[in-house]
Motif scaffolding. Structure first.
Motif, PDB file in Angstrom:
ATOM      1  N   PRO A 271       0.864  -1.210  -0.275  1.00 23.00           N
ATOM      2  CA  PRO A 271       0.095   0.043   0.189  1.00 23.00           C
ATOM      3  C   PRO A 271       1.053   1.253  -0.103  1.00 23.00           C
ATOM      4  O   PRO A 271       1.920   1.244   0.317  1.00 23.00           O
ATOM      5  CB  PRO A 271      -0.777  -0.126   1.233  1.00 23.00           C
ATOM      6  CG  PRO A 271       0.011  -0.856   2.275  1.00 23.00           C
ATOM      7  CD  PRO A 271       0.834  -1.865   1.184  1.00 23.00           C
ATOM      8  N   GLY A 272       0.237   2.314  -0.496  1.00 24.48           N
ATOM      9  CA  GLY A 272       0.783   3.656  -0.367  1.00 24.48           C
ATOM     10  C   GLY A 272       2.244   3.659  -1.177  1.00 24.48           C
ATOM     11  O   GLY A 272       2.981   4.725  -0.731  1.00 24.48           O
ATOM     12  N   GLY A 273       2.379   2.867  -1.958  1.00 29.18           N
ATOM     13  CA  GLY A 273       3.582   3.184  -3.041  1.00 29.18           C
ATOM     14  C   GLY A 273       4.735   2.828  -2.154  1.00 29.18           C
ATOM     15  O   GLY A 273       5.837   3.196  -2.682  1.00 29.18           O
ATOM     16  N   ALA A 274       4.789   1.738  -1.296  1.00 36.07           N
ATOM     17  CA  ALA A 274       5.788   1.563  -0.223  1.00 36.07           C
ATOM     18  C   ALA A 274       6.743   0.622  -1.223  1.00 36.07           C
ATOM     19  O   ALA A 274       6.128  -0.326  -1.907  1.00 36.07           O
ATOM     20  CB  ALA A 274       5.426   1.071   0.962  1.00 36.07           C
ATOM     21  N   THR A 275       8.090   0.794  -0.779  1.00 30.22           N
ATOM     22  CA  THR A 275       9.103  -0.453  -1.404  1.00 30.22           C
ATOM     23  C   THR A 275       9.067  -1.292  -0.765  1.00 30.22           C
ATOM     24  O   THR A 275       9.186  -1.232   0.722  1.00 30.22           O
ATOM     25  CB  THR A 275      10.522   0.278  -1.653  1.00 30.22           C
ATOM     26  OG1 THR A 275      10.452   1.410  -2.544  1.00 30.22           O
ATOM     27  CG2 THR A 275      11.531  -0.747  -2.482  1.00 30.22           C
ATOM     28  N   PRO A 276       9.016  -2.620  -1.054  1.00 35.56           N
ATOM     29  CA  PRO A 276       8.888  -3.883  -0.256  1.00 35.56           C
ATOM     30  C   PRO A 276      10.283  -4.140   0.628  1.00 35.56           C
ATOM     31  O   PRO A 276      11.489  -3.519  -0.049  1.00 35.56           O
ATOM     32  CB  PRO A 276       8.737  -4.935  -1.049  1.00 35.56           C
ATOM     33  CG  PRO A 276       9.341  -4.477  -2.465  1.00 35.56           C
ATOM     34  CD  PRO A 276       8.796  -3.005  -2.489  1.00 35.56           C
ATOM     35  N   SER A 277      10.123  -4.631   1.782  1.00 36.41           N
ATOM     36  CA  SER A 277      11.492  -4.756   2.497  1.00 36.41           C
ATOM     37  C   SER A 277      11.919  -6.352   2.239  1.00 36.41           C
ATOM     38  O   SER A 277      11.231  -7.391   2.226  1.00 36.41           O
ATOM     39  CB  SER A 277      11.047  -4.926   3.890  1.00 36.41           C
ATOM     40  OG  SER A 277      12.087  -5.165   4.724  1.00 36.41           O
ATOM     41  N   MET A 278      13.064  -6.274   1.560  1.00 33.06           N
ATOM     42  CA  MET A 278      13.662  -7.429   0.952  1.00 33.06           C
ATOM     43  C   MET A 278      15.006  -7.716   1.571  1.00 33.06           C
ATOM     44  O   MET A 278      15.853  -6.728   1.684  1.00 33.06           O
ATOM     45  CB  MET A 278      13.649  -7.542  -0.272  1.00 33.06           C
ATOM     46  CG  MET A 278      12.250  -7.744  -1.032  1.00 33.06           C
ATOM     47  SD  MET A 278      12.341  -7.625  -3.023  1.00 33.06           S
ATOM     48  CE  MET A 278      13.233  -5.918  -3.221  1.00 33.06           C
ATOM     49  N   ASP A 279      15.254  -9.047   2.055  1.00 30.47           N
ATOM     50  CA  ASP A 279      16.783  -9.293   2.510  1.00 30.47           C
ATOM     51  C   ASP A 279      17.275 -10.300   1.424  1.00 30.47           C
ATOM     52  O   ASP A 279      16.738 -11.465   1.188  1.00 30.47           O
ATOM     53  CB  ASP A 279      16.749 -10.148   3.902  1.00 30.47           C
ATOM     54  CG  ASP A 279      17.994 -10.539   4.381  1.00 30.47           C
ATOM     55  OD1 ASP A 279      19.150 -10.332   3.686  1.00 30.47           O
ATOM     56  OD2 ASP A 279      18.139 -11.271   5.231  1.00 30.47           O
ATOM     57  N   CYS A 280      17.919  -9.787   0.692  1.00 30.38           N
ATOM     58  CA  CYS A 280      18.472 -10.716  -0.596  1.00 30.38           C
ATOM     59  C   CYS A 280      20.103 -11.464  -0.543  1.00 30.38           C
ATOM     60  O   CYS A 280      20.487 -11.444  -1.377  1.00 30.38           O
ATOM     61  CB  CYS A 280      18.369  -9.879  -1.967  1.00 30.38           C
ATOM     62  SG  CYS A 280      16.694  -9.320  -2.425  1.00 30.38           S
ATOM     63  N   THR A 281      20.261 -11.406   0.756  1.00 31.46           N
ATOM     64  CA  THR A 281      21.493 -11.857   1.024  1.00 31.46           C
ATOM     65  C   THR A 281      21.710 -13.504   1.039  1.00 31.46           C
ATOM     66  O   THR A 281      22.694 -13.928   0.643  1.00 31.46           O
ATOM     67  CB  THR A 281      22.140 -11.588   2.458  1.00 31.46           C
ATOM     68  OG1 THR A 281      21.354 -11.911   3.535  1.00 31.46           O
ATOM     69  CG2 THR A 281      22.237  -9.921   2.542  1.00 31.46           C
TER      70      THR A 281
END
Length: 667
Positions: free
Chosen positions: A123-133
């Motif tokens: 929602p609200g144009g938020a960037t997703p929180s991602m852990d790509c390590t």
């Protein structure tokens, strides 16, 4: 299916008067024997994974994988963003939202909001929180050769150019995968298994007839009773490793020779060629030919994944970039360990993009993305469109294909607003390719002043950019997306939104939709505006119509027009009404006076770039993308693509550097 033996379809002989079942009963036992790496797979019933026994009965899922990436491109760097929020496209099995005022969700569920609703995702144009390590390949389904891949593979394996795979049952596209290669849609039917047998019989017959037999191995040109079994062994040891795309053990070769020997002994009328044909039929019906079976090697940092190396990586590369089996040079690179690191894979991919086979793959991709494959068979009322013909349809398709090939692989000079070789450059190309017939069909006003073209060859020409600009305004795209003698702005608009922006606009269940009657308005805008005034339809049409109306300057055969002719059915009065081709793009600021301006708006949309990347990812990885499991992989590819100004070859290289491509899951 642990413990279930391979049950190959029956081996049939040609021209020897033997019952097919008898041949199968005597010969099939050979391939039911234990293999060096036993494959437990039944063609009729395996879809999402194959159980491979490795050092015991406990199996692991094999197949090509897809997942987040951590292979050298910074996954934390900024991704593409759009109007009012992030522009991560809808790439799963469900959730889709409008790009206005919020994010576009990466869908994986079953719900859909439609183009006028809010986002079902972030929602609200938020960037997703991602852990790509961590290394997380995501789902790794077993992939079967598509019809296109099957045809290319038998061509390169046995020299068969008859495209025999077209006799197989038609493939199904999934909701988001347009390319017939979604592993989850590849459930084999009994009909498919039967067709694999009959098609293999034909291929084997052609490969062992006359001079063709000698092309399998030099020994086959001079066969005697004393050397024929040795020659059969040489053929098996040469072809099996290429057919199975891996090293084949001496024991496995002997299994094929035993099949040859068993079939050869059935009757004195069974020839050397018939025995070799039986081996080829078995190879072509083997799961290891039809499926891309992968084992991988253990990764010490993560026991939940396995690295794809060697010939398995060569196979991934060749089917991604060439849509066929690896050639000898690629096998040699694999055997030398040159494909065991991300850098090695990237280096090989760069070289493969310089091969003409990469151009064929790109052409195949766009044939499935754009409405151009049926142009040669397109028909229109000859009284309404006397200059259109099937030959023009053929030329239109060639025009689109030549533009794509040139801009992606050959052009080094920026000819418009965007860098050469980029997706926006294709969308706004100020030039095209035509031959004399197509030039005459379009008319000289379509091109820059002073342009002339002669001959059957296609020549690069500058467009009159007041009338046409870029890929979407070419006659082939505008005519190919029209299904009747009248234009349909709803179909054209839906094509752009669904195929180029990854909306998921569908006809609501239970709603019967038909084009408005011709008598309801003098122009398509009048007719379809009335058609969509129903509140049930208005929400979608507010998104669709402004895109579709912008292409109204192109008639049902792709010719440019400024007025639309309409005959009043009551009075027979003829009206030539000026066309209002104004429009807009959802999520992009500004309005367009016509399609030329609309494609310029599309070229600025990050969602258009993200959607294009998502199609390539689904094509490359052979499945619909999953919102959660693929988040890092999606982000990595999109970031690389946007960071290279949407260069298409950079996108193709980025596909090979994700965990999706370099690993597979063991789950």
């Amino acid at each position: 299916m642990p413990g279930r033996p391979v049950d190959l379809p029956r081996v049939a002989l040609r021209g020897v008067g033997l019952d097919r079942a008898e041949v199968g009963a005597r010969a099939r036992w050979v391939f039911q024997a234990a293999r060096a790496t036993p494959l437990v797979l039944a063609l009729a019933g395996c879809t999402g994974g194959v159980v491979v026994e490795e050092n015991g009965p406990d199996g692991v899922n094999a197949g090509s994988g897809l997942g987040p990436g951590s292979s050298g491109m910074d996954p934390s760097s900024g991704g593409a963003s759009g109007q009012g929020g992030s522009m991560v496209p809808s790439m799963g099995g469900g959730a889709t939202s409008a790009p206005v005022g919020g994010s576009t969700a990466m869908g994986s569920g079953g719900n859909s909001t439609g183009p006028a609703g809010g986002s079902t995702g972030m929602p609200g144009g938020a960037t997703p929180s991602m852990d790509c390590t961590a290394i997380t390949p995501g789902p790794s389904p077993l992939r079967r050769l598509t019809t296109h891949e099957y045809n290319n593979t038998v061509r390169d394996l046995l020299g068969d150019t008859t495209s025999p795979g077209h006799a197989l049952p038609a493939q199904a596209d999934s909701k988001h995968n347009l390319f017939g290669n979604d592993a989850n849609e590849q459930t084999p039917s009994p009909l498919l298994v039967e067709k694999y047998q009959s098609v293999a019989e034909g291929i084997a017959a052609r490969a062992t007839e006359g001079a063709a037999l000698g092309r399998l191995h030099p020994c086959a040109t001079n066969v005697t009773p004393q050397n024929e079994e040795a020659c059969a062994r040489s053929i098996a040891s040469t072809i099996a490793p290429r057919a199975w795309r891996r090293v084949v053990s001496a024991e496995e070769t002997e299994e094929l020779v035993e099949l040859y020997r068993s079939v050869r002994a059935l009757s004195s009328s069974v020839t050397f060629a018939s025995g070799v044909a039986a081996m080829l039929e078995a190879l072509l019906q083997s799961p290891e030919f039809l499926y891309r079976v992968e084992h991988g090697v253990a990764d010490s940092s993560n026991p939940a994944v396995r690295r794809i190396v060697g010939r398995e990586m060569a196979t991934r590369l060749s089917y991604l970039l060439w849509q066929t089996m690896p050639d000898e040079a690629l096998f040699q690179a694999a055997d030398a360990g040159m494909l065991d690191t991300p850098d090695g894979v990237l280096s090989q991919a760069r070289a493969m993009l310089r091969d003409p086979r990469a151009r064929s793959t790109v052409a195949f991709f766009f044939d499935n993305l754009l409405p151009i494959p049926d142009l040669p068979a397109l028909t229109r009322d000859p009284e309404l469109f006397p200059t259109f013909s099937s030959q023009i349809g053929v030329a239109m398709r060639q025009e689109v294909q030549r533009l794509l090939e040139y801009e992606i692989f050959e052009n080094t000079t920026q000819e418009g607003t965007y860098p050469a070789g980029s997706w926006p450059a294709l969308l706004t190309a100020p030039y095209t390719f035509v031959n004399e017939a197509l030039f005459a069909y379009y008319g000289s006003n379509t091109f820059a002043p002073g342009t002339t073209v002669s001959g059957n060859g296609f020549h690069k020409v500058s467009l009159n950019t007041n009338q046409r600009l870029g890929l979407l305004t070419l006659g082939g795209v505008t005519a190919g997306g029209t299904t009747s003698n009248r234009t349909n702005p709803v179909l054209r608009g839906t094509f752009v939104l669904n195929k180029l922006m990854c909306f998921d606009i569908q006809v609501p269940p239970g709603l019967s939709v038909a084009p408005p009657e011709p008598y309801t308005g003098k122009t398509a805008r009048e007719r379809f505006t009335k058609h969509s005034e129903d509140p049930t339809c208005a929400a979608c049409h507010r998104q669709i119509d402004p895109v579709g109306f912008a292409f109204e300057n192109y008639d049902a055969v792709g010719l440019y027009r400024e007025t639309e002719r309409w005959v009043d059915p009551m009075t027979n009065v003829v009206y030539d009404t000026p066309i209002d081709a104004s429009g807009s793009v959802p999520g992009v600021d500004g309005t367009a006076k016509n399609a030329v301006e609309l494609v310029q708006l599309l070229a600025t949309s990050p969602q258009v770039g993200s959607c294009f990347a998502s199609h390539w990812m689904q094509f490359a990885y052979g499945r619909s993308l999953d919102r959660n499991a693929d988040a890092c992989n999606i982000h990595e590819v999109e970031t690389a693509f946007a960071g290279a100004s949407y260069d298409i070859k950079t996108l193709l290289l980025a596909l090979t550097q994700t965990d999706a491509f370099l690993y597979r899951s063991t789950e």
